[in-house]
Motif scaffolding. Sequence first.
Motif, PDB file in Angstrom:
ATOM      1  N   PHE A 198      -0.836  39.574  67.354  1.00 30.69           N
ATOM      2  CA  PHE A 198       0.580  39.334  67.167  1.00 30.69           C
ATOM      3  C   PHE A 198       1.358  40.514  67.723  1.00 30.69           C
ATOM      4  O   PHE A 198       1.106  41.640  67.336  1.00 30.69           O
ATOM      5  CB  PHE A 198       0.846  39.181  65.665  1.00 30.69           C
ATOM      6  N   ALA A 199       2.264  40.275  68.660  1.00 31.53           N
ATOM      7  CA  ALA A 199       3.018  41.375  69.259  1.00 31.53           C
ATOM      8  C   ALA A 199       4.490  41.218  68.944  1.00 31.53           C
ATOM      9  O   ALA A 199       5.029  40.125  68.999  1.00 31.53           O
ATOM     10  CB  ALA A 199       2.818  41.378  70.771  1.00 31.53           C
ATOM     11  N   ALA A 200       5.143  42.307  68.614  1.00 35.81           N
ATOM     12  CA  ALA A 200       6.586  42.277  68.358  1.00 35.81           C
ATOM     13  C   ALA A 200       7.192  43.576  68.833  1.00 35.81           C
ATOM     14  O   ALA A 200       6.651  44.640  68.601  1.00 35.81           O
ATOM     15  CB  ALA A 200       6.863  42.099  66.870  1.00 35.81           C
ATOM     16  N   PHE A 201       8.335  43.473  69.516  1.00 36.70           N
ATOM     17  CA  PHE A 201       9.064  44.673  69.905  1.00 36.70           C
ATOM     18  C   PHE A 201      10.501  44.301  70.202  1.00 36.70           C
ATOM     19  O   PHE A 201      10.826  43.143  70.404  1.00 36.70           O
ATOM     20  CB  PHE A 201       8.408  45.396  71.087  1.00 36.70           C
ATOM     21  N   ASN A 217       2.868  30.666  71.483  1.00 41.23           N
ATOM     22  CA  ASN A 217       3.815  30.676  70.354  1.00 41.23           C
ATOM     23  C   ASN A 217       4.884  31.753  70.488  1.00 41.23           C
ATOM     24  O   ASN A 217       5.131  32.521  69.572  1.00 41.23           O
ATOM     25  CB  ASN A 217       3.057  30.860  69.033  1.00 41.23           C
ATOM     26  N   VAL A 218       5.521  31.801  71.639  1.00 40.15           N
ATOM     27  CA  VAL A 218       6.546  32.814  71.893  1.00 40.15           C
ATOM     28  C   VAL A 218       7.807  32.468  71.115  1.00 40.15           C
ATOM     29  O   VAL A 218       8.284  31.336  71.136  1.00 40.15           O
ATOM     30  CB  VAL A 218       6.853  32.935  73.400  1.00 40.15           C
ATOM     31  N   ASP A 219       8.340  33.463  70.429  1.00 39.39           N
ATOM     32  CA  ASP A 219       9.556  33.311  69.621  1.00 39.39           C
ATOM     33  C   ASP A 219      10.422  34.532  69.875  1.00 39.39           C
ATOM     34  O   ASP A 219      10.047  35.652  69.535  1.00 39.39           O
ATOM     35  CB  ASP A 219       9.178  33.206  68.143  1.00 39.39           C
ATOM     36  N   SER A 274       4.711  36.949  69.877  1.00 37.80           N
ATOM     37  CA  SER A 274       3.851  36.049  70.646  1.00 37.80           C
ATOM     38  C   SER A 274       2.404  36.284  70.232  1.00 37.80           C
ATOM     39  O   SER A 274       2.085  37.296  69.604  1.00 37.80           O
ATOM     40  CB  SER A 274       4.019  36.277  72.153  1.00 37.80           C
ATOM     41  N   ASP A 275       1.535  35.338  70.598  1.00 38.56           N
ATOM     42  CA  ASP A 275       0.113  35.498  70.307  1.00 38.56           C
ATOM     43  C   ASP A 275      -0.491  36.645  71.116  1.00 38.56           C
ATOM     44  O   ASP A 275      -1.343  37.370  70.643  1.00 38.56           O
ATOM     45  CB  ASP A 275      -0.661  34.218  70.615  1.00 38.56           C
ATOM     46  N   ASN A 294       5.961  28.069  75.033  1.00 40.97           N
ATOM     47  CA  ASN A 294       4.523  28.354  75.076  1.00 40.97           C
ATOM     48  C   ASN A 294       4.246  29.674  75.779  1.00 40.97           C
ATOM     49  O   ASN A 294       3.332  30.401  75.410  1.00 40.97           O
ATOM     50  CB  ASN A 294       3.766  27.230  75.784  1.00 40.97           C
ATOM     51  N   GLN A 295       5.042  29.984  76.827  1.00 41.78           N
ATOM     52  CA  GLN A 295       4.856  31.222  77.583  1.00 41.78           C
ATOM     53  C   GLN A 295       6.189  31.683  78.146  1.00 41.78           C
ATOM     54  O   GLN A 295       7.014  30.868  78.551  1.00 41.78           O
ATOM     55  CB  GLN A 295       3.872  30.994  78.744  1.00 41.78           C
ATOM     56  N   VAL A 296       6.398  32.995  78.175  1.00 38.12           N
ATOM     57  CA  VAL A 296       7.608  33.575  78.752  1.00 38.12           C
ATOM     58  C   VAL A 296       7.202  34.757  79.629  1.00 38.12           C
ATOM     59  O   VAL A 296       6.388  35.590  79.229  1.00 38.12           O
ATOM     60  CB  VAL A 296       8.599  34.057  77.665  1.00 38.12           C
TER      61      VAL A 296
END
Length: 162
Positions: free
Chosen positions: A2-5, A41-43, A24-25, A54-56
């Motif tokens: 799980f990545a967040a920034f 699961n990009v948010d 995202s995953d 799904n992808q960015v």
Amino acid sequence: MFAAFAAPAHAQISSEGGPIYINSDRTESLERERKVLLIGNVDIQQGDARLRANQVTMVFASKEGGGAGTVGGSFGQIESMTAEGDVFYVTPELKAKGERGVYVAATDTITMTGNVALMRGRDVAEGEVLKLEITNRRTTLDGGDGRTRMMIDPDSQNGTND
């Protein structure tokens, strides 16, 4: 994984601006290409706006001084974002979905393509190409084959927000 920034605030998926929060995953940093790939699961959230796909792919403008960054550091300003697969863009005023979405910082626009649907309250419009000018708050829908479809519910236009 799980990545967040938080990304720099100049890119605008929200007319409010502010930091951009990304989950995202998987995240891949392509430093030499000034790209970040967000896969699965990009948010993405900024202010009151949310982009899901799904992808960015995020492309960053060249930094002055030529230094490259990392996901933990700073790439600089976002130049563009391309969202693919089950793309959803949501604000308090509207909901839009399509197969692909491209954000371009220079023009502050989001263009969605492929079986596009736009919902405002109970009103629905469908077409093939949707262009959202974020700062100007202007929306254009093209039918692709020359036709768009709309369903407007006058009973929902009572002066209150849904």
